[in-house]
Design a protein around this motif. Structure first.
Motif, PDB file in Angstrom:
ATOM      1  N   GLU A 296      33.205  32.809  45.692  1.00 45.98           N
ATOM      2  CA  GLU A 296      33.420  32.201  46.857  1.00 45.98           C
ATOM      3  C   GLU A 296      31.478  31.789  47.213  1.00 45.98           C
ATOM      4  O   GLU A 296      30.544  32.707  47.307  1.00 45.98           O
ATOM      5  CB  GLU A 296      33.822  33.184  47.540  1.00 45.98           C
ATOM      6  CG  GLU A 296      33.547  33.136  49.902  1.00 45.98           C
ATOM      7  CD  GLU A 296      33.126  34.709  50.380  1.00 45.98           C
ATOM      8  OE1 GLU A 296      32.641  35.046  50.358  1.00 45.98           O
ATOM      9  OE2 GLU A 296      34.198  34.309  52.069  1.00 45.98           O
ATOM     10  N   ALA A 297      31.718  30.340  47.010  1.00 49.39           N
ATOM     11  CA  ALA A 297      30.361  30.078  47.254  1.00 49.39           C
ATOM     12  C   ALA A 297      29.623  30.137  48.028  1.00 49.39           C
ATOM     13  O   ALA A 297      28.210  30.552  47.982  1.00 49.39           O
ATOM     14  CB  ALA A 297      30.486  28.281  46.667  1.00 49.39           C
ATOM     15  N   ALA A 298      30.122  30.581  49.361  1.00 45.27           N
ATOM     16  CA  ALA A 298      29.134  30.989  50.155  1.00 45.27           C
ATOM     17  C   ALA A 298      28.657  32.260  50.729  1.00 45.27           C
ATOM     18  O   ALA A 298      26.981  31.743  51.404  1.00 45.27           O
ATOM     19  CB  ALA A 298      30.207  30.636  51.951  1.00 45.27           C
ATOM     20  N   ARG A 299      29.002  33.005  50.501  1.00 42.56           N
ATOM     21  CA  ARG A 299      28.584  34.549  50.277  1.00 42.56           C
ATOM     22  C   ARG A 299      28.012  34.800  49.599  1.00 42.56           C
ATOM     23  O   ARG A 299      26.756  35.779  49.049  1.00 42.56           O
ATOM     24  CB  ARG A 299      28.677  35.070  51.569  1.00 42.56           C
ATOM     25  CG  ARG A 299      29.135  34.480  52.763  1.00 42.56           C
ATOM     26  CD  ARG A 299      29.056  35.212  54.095  1.00 42.56           C
ATOM     27  NE  ARG A 299      30.569  34.776  54.180  1.00 42.56           N
ATOM     28  CZ  ARG A 299      31.735  35.877  54.831  1.00 42.56           C
ATOM     29  NH1 ARG A 299      30.372  36.513  55.158  1.00 42.56           N
ATOM     30  NH2 ARG A 299      32.915  35.757  54.747  1.00 42.56           N
ATOM     31  N   PHE A 300      29.282  35.376  48.933  1.00 40.89           N
ATOM     32  CA  PHE A 300      29.931  36.228  47.838  1.00 40.89           C
ATOM     33  C   PHE A 300      29.685  36.221  46.018  1.00 40.89           C
ATOM     34  O   PHE A 300      29.431  37.081  45.730  1.00 40.89           O
ATOM     35  CB  PHE A 300      30.756  37.376  47.594  1.00 40.89           C
ATOM     36  CG  PHE A 300      31.242  37.889  49.262  1.00 40.89           C
ATOM     37  CD1 PHE A 300      31.612  37.191  50.390  1.00 40.89           C
ATOM     38  CD2 PHE A 300      29.883  39.172  50.187  1.00 40.89           C
ATOM     39  CE1 PHE A 300      32.156  38.122  51.333  1.00 40.89           C
ATOM     40  CE2 PHE A 300      30.414  39.600  51.258  1.00 40.89           C
ATOM     41  CZ  PHE A 300      31.193  39.235  52.002  1.00 40.89           C
ATOM     42  N   GLY A 301      29.674  34.829  46.161  1.00 39.75           N
ATOM     43  CA  GLY A 301      29.812  34.282  44.397  1.00 39.75           C
ATOM     44  C   GLY A 301      30.950  35.008  44.239  1.00 39.75           C
ATOM     45  O   GLY A 301      31.815  35.444  44.548  1.00 39.75           O
ATOM     46  N   HIS A 302      30.905  35.596  42.721  1.00 38.16           N
ATOM     47  CA  HIS A 302      32.522  35.988  41.814  1.00 38.16           C
ATOM     48  C   HIS A 302      32.542  37.395  41.981  1.00 38.16           C
ATOM     49  O   HIS A 302      30.988  38.445  42.539  1.00 38.16           O
ATOM     50  CB  HIS A 302      31.675  36.115  40.411  1.00 38.16           C
ATOM     51  CG  HIS A 302      32.098  35.104  39.443  1.00 38.16           C
ATOM     52  ND1 HIS A 302      31.041  34.187  40.147  1.00 38.16           N
ATOM     53  CD2 HIS A 302      33.165  34.608  39.409  1.00 38.16           C
ATOM     54  CE1 HIS A 302      30.927  32.812  39.069  1.00 38.16           C
ATOM     55  NE2 HIS A 302      32.162  32.995  38.709  1.00 38.16           N
ATOM     56  N   VAL A 303      33.652  38.231  42.739  1.00 39.65           N
ATOM     57  CA  VAL A 303      33.961  39.667  43.066  1.00 39.65           C
ATOM     58  C   VAL A 303      35.490  39.318  42.175  1.00 39.65           C
ATOM     59  O   VAL A 303      36.017  38.907  41.826  1.00 39.65           O
ATOM     60  CB  VAL A 303      34.867  39.780  44.837  1.00 39.65           C
ATOM     61  CG1 VAL A 303      35.114  40.623  44.904  1.00 39.65           C
ATOM     62  CG2 VAL A 303      33.523  39.125  45.490  1.00 39.65           C
TER      63      VAL A 303
ATOM     64  N   ARG B 117      35.540  31.651  52.753  1.00 41.83           N
ATOM     65  CA  ARG B 117      36.750  30.835  52.591  1.00 41.83           C
ATOM     66  C   ARG B 117      36.460  30.779  50.187  1.00 41.83           C
ATOM     67  O   ARG B 117      35.661  30.688  50.270  1.00 41.83           O
ATOM     68  CB  ARG B 117      36.761  29.475  52.129  1.00 41.83           C
ATOM     69  CG  ARG B 117      37.153  28.370  51.908  1.00 41.83           C
ATOM     70  CD  ARG B 117      36.450  26.632  51.489  1.00 41.83           C
ATOM     71  NE  ARG B 117      35.058  26.726  51.042  1.00 41.83           N
ATOM     72  CZ  ARG B 117      34.294  26.027  51.465  1.00 41.83           C
ATOM     73  NH1 ARG B 117      33.827  25.594  52.428  1.00 41.83           N
ATOM     74  NH2 ARG B 117      33.577  26.022  50.336  1.00 41.83           N
ATOM     75  N   ILE B 118      37.594  30.785  49.689  1.00 38.58           N
ATOM     76  CA  ILE B 118      37.593  31.241  48.382  1.00 38.58           C
ATOM     77  C   ILE B 118      37.869  29.922  47.876  1.00 38.58           C
ATOM     78  O   ILE B 118      38.336  29.268  47.940  1.00 38.58           O
ATOM     79  CB  ILE B 118      38.825  31.942  48.294  1.00 38.58           C
ATOM     80  CG1 ILE B 118      38.780  33.878  48.691  1.00 38.58           C
ATOM     81  CG2 ILE B 118      38.997  32.307  46.762  1.00 38.58           C
ATOM     82  CD1 ILE B 118      39.667  33.946  48.579  1.00 38.58           C
ATOM     83  N   ASP B 119      36.745  29.710  46.796  1.00 43.18           N
ATOM     84  CA  ASP B 119      36.608  28.607  46.540  1.00 43.18           C
ATOM     85  C   ASP B 119      37.571  28.520  45.015  1.00 43.18           C
ATOM     86  O   ASP B 119      38.028  27.763  44.130  1.00 43.18           O
ATOM     87  CB  ASP B 119      35.362  28.341  45.863  1.00 43.18           C
ATOM     88  CG  ASP B 119      34.553  27.760  47.099  1.00 43.18           C
ATOM     89  OD1 ASP B 119      33.921  28.595  47.728  1.00 43.18           O
ATOM     90  OD2 ASP B 119      34.838  26.647  48.133  1.00 43.18           O
ATOM     91  N   VAL B 120      38.207  29.082  44.174  1.00 44.60           N
ATOM     92  CA  VAL B 120      38.414  29.774  42.887  1.00 44.60           C
ATOM     93  C   VAL B 120      38.957  30.922  42.635  1.00 44.60           C
ATOM     94  O   VAL B 120      37.816  31.711  42.857  1.00 44.60           O
ATOM     95  CB  VAL B 120      36.810  29.108  41.652  1.00 44.60           C
ATOM     96  CG1 VAL B 120      37.913  29.453  40.369  1.00 44.60           C
ATOM     97  CG2 VAL B 120      36.695  27.926  41.808  1.00 44.60           C
ATOM     98  N   MET B 121      40.156  30.678  42.391  1.00 43.95           N
ATOM     99  CA  MET B 121      40.591  32.338  41.761  1.00 43.95           C
ATOM    100  C   MET B 121      41.146  32.539  40.220  1.00 43.95           C
ATOM    101  O   MET B 121      41.062  31.111  40.095  1.00 43.95           O
ATOM    102  CB  MET B 121      41.670  32.376  42.856  1.00 43.95           C
ATOM    103  CG  MET B 121      41.239  32.286  44.251  1.00 43.95           C
ATOM    104  SD  MET B 121      42.826  33.024  45.062  1.00 43.95           S
ATOM    105  CE  MET B 121      42.577  34.467  45.621  1.00 43.95           C
TER     106      MET B 121
END
Length: 118
Positions: free
Chosen positions: A100-107, A30-34
């Motif tokens: 993505e807060a759940a796993r990857f953080g910033h990409v 789930r993407i939280d911010v873009m």
């Protein structure tokens, strides 16, 4: 793993318009911010615009307010940046990012060059 691919950069005259697009793919939960940052030669990377995926609230750098519009398609995991009335000081590499807060953080994406000629 998540990948971001940007498109839409290029050369434009001052006063012109460009539209940047960024597509996220991979193991997205789930993407939280873009959003978009930009980095001019010899300068730090600065935030241009950001959008909350749930609800669509957006925020802009003062330098681009009223000229740039950020939008997203949550179903397609894409974010766009419509830029108008471009100025030479907008010349920079523009980077797409997601959080993505759940796993990857910033990409981060690889960046796309925008050059505004005077």
């Amino acid at each position: 793993q998540v990948q971001l691919v940007e498109s839409g950069g290029g050369l434009v005259q001052a006063g012109g318009s460009l539209r940047l697009s960024c597509a996220a793919s991979g193991s997205i939960f789930r993407i939280d911010v873009m959003g978009w940052y930009r980095q001019a030669p010899g300068k730090q990377r600065d935030l241009v615009a950001t959008i909350i995926n749930a609800g669509g609230s957006a925020a802009y750098a003062d330098s681009v307010k009223d000229r740039f519009i950020i939008s997203r398609d949550s179903a397609k995991n894409t974010v766009n940046l419509q830029m108008k009335s471009l100025k030479p000081e907008g010349t920079a590499v523009y980077y797409c990012y997601i959080y993505e807060a759940a796993r990857f953080g910033h990409v981060w994406g690889q960046g796309t060059q925008v050059t505004v000629s005077s």
